[in-house]
Design an enzyme around this catalytic site. Structure first.
Site, PDB file in Angstrom:
ATOM      1  N   GLU A  38       0.831  -1.204   0.000  1.00 46.04           N
ATOM      2  CA  GLU A  38       0.000   0.000   0.000  1.00 46.04           C
ATOM      3  C   GLU A  38       0.871   1.262   0.000  1.00 46.04           C
ATOM      4  O   GLU A  38       1.850   1.348   0.731  1.00 46.04           O
ATOM      5  CB  GLU A  38      -0.899  -0.008   1.239  1.00 46.04           C
ATOM      6  N   ALA A  72     -10.494  10.994   2.440  1.00 46.27           N
ATOM      7  CA  ALA A  72     -11.937  11.121   2.676  1.00 46.27           C
ATOM      8  C   ALA A  72     -12.401  12.500   2.227  1.00 46.27           C
ATOM      9  O   ALA A  72     -11.687  13.481   2.374  1.00 46.27           O
ATOM     10  CB  ALA A  72     -12.235  10.927   4.161  1.00 46.27           C
TER      11      ALA A  72
HETATM   12  C1  FAD Z   1      -6.682  -1.619   4.651  1.00 46.22           C
HETATM   13  C2  FAD Z   1      -7.202  -0.240   4.976  1.00 46.22           C
HETATM   14  C3  FAD Z   1      -7.042   0.784   4.047  1.00 46.22           C
HETATM   15  C4  FAD Z   1      -7.547   2.064   4.305  1.00 46.22           C
HETATM   16  N1  FAD Z   1      -7.429   3.035   3.342  1.00 46.22           N
HETATM   17  C5  FAD Z   1      -8.034   4.232   3.523  1.00 46.22           C
HETATM   18  C6  FAD Z   1      -8.051   5.221   2.474  1.00 46.22           C
HETATM   19  O1  FAD Z   1      -7.485   5.023   1.403  1.00 46.22           O
HETATM   20  N2  FAD Z   1      -8.709   6.374   2.702  1.00 46.22           N
HETATM   21  C7  FAD Z   1      -9.346   6.636   3.883  1.00 46.22           C
HETATM   22  O2  FAD Z   1      -9.939   7.707   4.008  1.00 46.22           O
HETATM   23  N3  FAD Z   1      -9.346   5.734   4.895  1.00 46.22           N
HETATM   24  C8  FAD Z   1      -8.711   4.539   4.737  1.00 46.22           C
HETATM   25  N4  FAD Z   1      -8.722   3.600   5.752  1.00 46.22           N
HETATM   26  C9  FAD Z   1      -9.283   3.972   7.065  1.00 46.22           C
HETATM   27  C10 FAD Z   1     -10.800   3.741   7.145  1.00 46.22           C
HETATM   28  O3  FAD Z   1     -11.472   4.542   6.227  1.00 46.22           O
HETATM   29  C11 FAD Z   1     -11.207   4.135   8.557  1.00 46.22           C
HETATM   30  O4  FAD Z   1     -10.581   3.290   9.481  1.00 46.22           O
HETATM   31  C12 FAD Z   1     -12.678   4.175   8.849  1.00 46.22           C
HETATM   32  O5  FAD Z   1     -12.853   4.697  10.172  1.00 46.22           O
HETATM   33  C13 FAD Z   1     -13.401   2.840   8.800  1.00 46.22           C
HETATM   34  O6  FAD Z   1     -13.546   2.408   7.534  1.00 46.22           O
HETATM   35  P1  FAD Z   1     -14.389   1.080   7.203  1.00 46.22           P
HETATM   36  O7  FAD Z   1     -14.439   0.987   5.738  1.00 46.22           O
HETATM   37  O8  FAD Z   1     -13.892  -0.070   7.977  1.00 46.22           O
HETATM   38  O9  FAD Z   1     -15.834   1.544   7.788  1.00 46.22           O
HETATM   39  P2  FAD Z   1     -17.183   0.772   8.067  1.00 46.22           P
HETATM   40  O10 FAD Z   1     -17.130  -0.651   7.656  1.00 46.22           O
HETATM   41  O11 FAD Z   1     -18.266   1.632   7.524  1.00 46.22           O
HETATM   42  O12 FAD Z   1     -17.225   0.813   9.669  1.00 46.22           O
HETATM   43  C14 FAD Z   1     -17.004   2.038  10.363  1.00 46.22           C
HETATM   44  C15 FAD Z   1     -17.696   2.006  11.718  1.00 46.22           C
HETATM   45  O13 FAD Z   1     -19.122   2.054  11.557  1.00 46.22           O
HETATM   46  C16 FAD Z   1     -19.766   0.898  12.101  1.00 46.22           C
HETATM   47  N5  FAD Z   1     -20.766   0.522  11.091  1.00 46.22           N
HETATM   48  C17 FAD Z   1     -20.558  -0.076   9.898  1.00 46.22           C
HETATM   49  N6  FAD Z   1     -21.725  -0.214   9.228  1.00 46.22           N
HETATM   50  C18 FAD Z   1     -22.699   0.316  10.008  1.00 46.22           C
HETATM   51  C19 FAD Z   1     -24.100   0.476   9.855  1.00 46.22           C
HETATM   52  N7  FAD Z   1     -24.749   0.058   8.749  1.00 46.22           N
HETATM   53  N8  FAD Z   1     -24.793   1.096  10.866  1.00 46.22           N
HETATM   54  C20 FAD Z   1     -24.155   1.517  11.994  1.00 46.22           C
HETATM   55  N9  FAD Z   1     -22.814   1.375  12.189  1.00 46.22           N
HETATM   56  C21 FAD Z   1     -22.085   0.790  11.206  1.00 46.22           C
HETATM   57  C22 FAD Z   1     -18.655  -0.140  12.297  1.00 46.22           C
HETATM   58  O14 FAD Z   1     -18.931  -0.975  13.406  1.00 46.22           O
HETATM   59  C23 FAD Z   1     -17.438   0.749  12.556  1.00 46.22           C
HETATM   60  O15 FAD Z   1     -17.399   1.158  13.906  1.00 46.22           O
HETATM   61  C24 FAD Z   1      -8.192   2.325   5.549  1.00 46.22           C
HETATM   62  C25 FAD Z   1      -8.331   1.304   6.496  1.00 46.22           C
HETATM   63  C26 FAD Z   1      -7.854   0.025   6.219  1.00 46.22           C
HETATM   64  C27 FAD Z   1      -8.030  -1.074   7.228  1.00 46.22           C
END
Ligand code: FAD
Length: 277
Positions: free
Chosen positions: A11, A45
């Site tokens: 990455e 973001a």
């Molecule tokens: C491999 C990797 C790469 C990343 N790359 C980037 C990047 O390029 N750009 C960037 O901005 N960030 C990036 N991130 C960070 C990520 O965007 C943040 O950690 C973010 O806070 C969570 O993303 P997620 O997709 O896991 O969110 P989600 O899966 O949406 O979860 C976020 C939170 O919301 C809760 N949740 C999920 N769905 C629901 C629902 N339907 N109703 C209520 N609560 C819910 C979950 O329990 C969790 O607490 C990366 C993270 C990882 C692990």
């Protein structure tokens, strides 16, 4: 070169300058000789590095033979801007995406059309007719904003029902935490690969800052060790050996591969790979 048959992904983040992009591209060419499954490039973001992500992906795509996976995050964005970014990815030939919710920059008002990653996955699948292969983020130590570990696990598994083909974890330092998480996902029916994300250790302060930001636990024994080094070189050497050992444990016990958070540097990632059997 790693002797393990399992593959690695790497990455990067979009460099801010043209010379930064040139340096990154030549770094990626060096990692190409490792069995690299794909290179991925982060996305800000609210679209803050949208153009940088595309430009970096294009440069890697044009200069290496390794598939490139742009990240895309939805929070703070609307459907129109996300559709445009996705269309550009598709037109350039990118097939794999890393799909995240993202974190709103402070002071950013609205969550936009995609409050959670699942909304973005559903949008992508519908709008692009299942064209993209989607990876998602995973939190073996529970996402810091989650209501409970159970809720978080359920929401994570829902992302597979929405079409994700695999996941990459946030970094962690305890292999047992990862294997327990994979086991719990399997109990809920997840069969897709969950690849550990590995963060090399470059400095104690940097590590602690990143861990705080994403809720990763740093074992007190590791903190104690990092405090004992007199020179940066000694700390980095220890860091390479420590992370290589964690990586080896993960691979030996069934992890499907390793995703390296390279922080846009060849070492220590390359040194870690050279220590793995
Ligand atoms: C491999 C990797 C790469 C990343 N790359 C980037 C990047 O390029 N750009 C960037 O901005 N960030 C990036 N991130 C960070 C990520 O965007 C943040 O950690 C973010 O806070 C969570 O993303 P997620 O997709 O896991 O969110 P989600 O899966 O949406 O979860 C976020 C939170 O919301 C809760 N949740 C999920 N769905 C629901 C629902 N339907 N109703 C209520 N609560 C819910 C979950 O329990 C969790 O607490 C990366 C993270 C990882 C692990």
């Amino acid at each position: 070169m790693a002797k393990n048959s399992k593959t690695f992904s790497f990455e990067f983040f979009p460099p801010k300058t043209d010379s930064g992009l040139e340096n990154l591209t030549s770094l990626a060419q060096k990692l190409e000789t490792v069995p690299a499954e794909y290179f991925s490039v982060t996305f800000g973001a609210g679209g803050s590095t949208q153009q940088g992500t595309l430009d970096t992906c294009k440069s890697l795509f044009d200069s290496t033979k390794v598939p490139v996976a742009p990240h895309i995050s939805g929070i703070g964005s609307n459907k129109e801007s996300i559709a445009l970014a996705l269309q550009a990815y598709k037109e350039y030939g990118f097939k794999r995406l890393v799909v995240l919710r993202g974190d709103l920059p402070s002071g950013y008002g609205s969550k936009g059309d995609f409050p959670y990653a699942i909304h973005l996955i559903e949008f992508i699948q519908n709008k692009f007719d299942n064209y993209f292969d989607i990876e998602v983020g995973a939190y073996p130590e529970t996402h810091p904003e989650a209501k409970s570990p159970e809720d978080d696990l359920k929401y994570f598994c829902d992302k597979f029902s929405a079409g994700a083909k695999g996941a990459v974890t946030q970094f962690f330092f305890d292999a047992d935490v990862y294997f327990r998480f994979v086991e719990n996902c399997a109990k809920l029916g997840v069969e897709q690969p969950i690849t550990p994300g590995i963060m090399p250790i470059m400095s104690k302060d940097g590590l602690m800052r990143m861990a705080r930001n994403c809720g990763a636990k740093v074992p007190s024994t590791l903190i104690d060790k990092l405090e004992k080094f007199d020179t940066e070189d000694d700390l980095k050497k220890f860091g390479v050996e420590y992370i290589a050992s964690l990586t080896q444990t993960l691979l030996d016990n069934g992890a499907p591969g390793i995703h390296f958070y390279t922080i846009n540097q060849l070492n220590p990632t390359n040194q870690i790979i050279n220590l793995i059997d």
